[in-house]
Design a protein around this motif. Structure first.
Motif, PDB file in Angstrom:
ATOM      1  N   ARG A 119      -0.169  -9.030  -5.184  1.00  0.00           N
ATOM      2  CA  ARG A 119       0.344  -8.504  -3.913  1.00  0.00           C
ATOM      3  C   ARG A 119       1.452  -9.394  -3.353  1.00  0.00           C
ATOM      4  N   THR A 167      -7.579  -9.638  -2.167  1.00  0.00           N
ATOM      5  CA  THR A 167      -6.294  -9.882  -1.531  1.00  0.00           C
ATOM      6  C   THR A 167      -6.497 -10.695  -0.267  1.00  0.00           C
ATOM      7  N   HIS A 214      -5.861  -5.517  -4.912  1.00  0.00           N
ATOM      8  CA  HIS A 214      -7.067  -6.226  -5.356  1.00  0.00           C
ATOM      9  C   HIS A 214      -6.716  -7.503  -6.118  1.00  0.00           C
ATOM     10  N   PRO A 258       0.810  -1.224   0.000  1.00  0.00           N
ATOM     11  CA  PRO A 258       0.000   0.000   0.000  1.00  0.00           C
ATOM     12  C   PRO A 258       0.848   1.282   0.000  1.00  0.00           C
ATOM     13  N   ASP A 279      -4.919  -1.089  -1.949  1.00  0.00           N
ATOM     14  CA  ASP A 279      -4.682  -2.526  -2.022  1.00  0.00           C
ATOM     15  C   ASP A 279      -4.576  -2.911  -3.491  1.00  0.00           C
TER      16      ASP A 279
END
Length: 185
Positions: free
Chosen positions: A80, A140, A75, A52, A73
């Motif tokens: 991620r 996520t 998503h 982030p 985020d």
């Protein structure tokens, strides 16, 4: 309506005309920033929990839309995990799931003829875990404890159903093979 809006995606316009709210375009930009982060740090990533903050800085540097700025985020679990832990971390995450699915399939093969109800239960559990992985494309879940609880439940269900004939009726117990475990030591 959302899926029908994908027909408005174009090479020139990107995802701008997909939905009136602009959420598809925002998500596309967020994914592009995550992909760029992966390219910049493919081996080590930016660190666990740092995506982030990294996104906020990269979005400002790019002059991204206001809806994309800030500590957002990704998503996507896979983007991620790869952005934060690098490609090796993503491969390890995928190996966890691959090992689980292989274990469940082995147990289902073992149960198919002798105990069809247990086979079917494991099949439905496996399908639900596949659906969870598909949902991980758009959400996520890599740092949620539920993700790893699901892995544990899937593994234990396969292991218990394959090894333990304790719940099989006594008449059928004689025909049910029990998996044997060999220990190497």
């Amino acid at each position: 309506e959302r899926l029908a809006g994908l027909s408005n995606a174009s090479v020139e316009g990107g995802m701008q005309d997909v939905d009136p709210e602009g959420s598809a375009e925002a998500r596309w930009q967020i994914w592009q920033i995550a992909a760029s982060t992966i390219q910049q740090s493919p081996l080590t990533g930016v660190g666990a929990g740092m995506m982030p903050a990294t996104h906020r800085l990269e979005a400002l540097r790019r002059g991204a839309d206001l809806t994309v700025r800030g500590a957002r985020d990704t998503h996507s679990t896979y983007l991620r995990v790869a952005a934060e832990t690098g490609i090796p971390g993503l491969l390890l995450y995928l190996a966890i799931w691959g090992t689980l699915f292989a274990r469940m399939r082995r147990a289902r093969r073992f149960l198919r003829a002798a105990r069809p109800r247990e086979h079917q239960m494991l099949l439905f559990l496996e399908l639900s875990l596949v659906a969870y992985q598909v949902a991980s494309l758009f959400g996520t879940y890599g740092s949620l404890s539920f993700t790893y609880l699901y892995v544990g439940v899937g593994w234990l269900a396969a292991d218990i159903l394959e090894r333990q004939p304790w719940y099989v009726p006594s008449r059928a117990a004689a025909t049910v093979p029990v998996a044997t475990v060999t220990r190497r030591g």
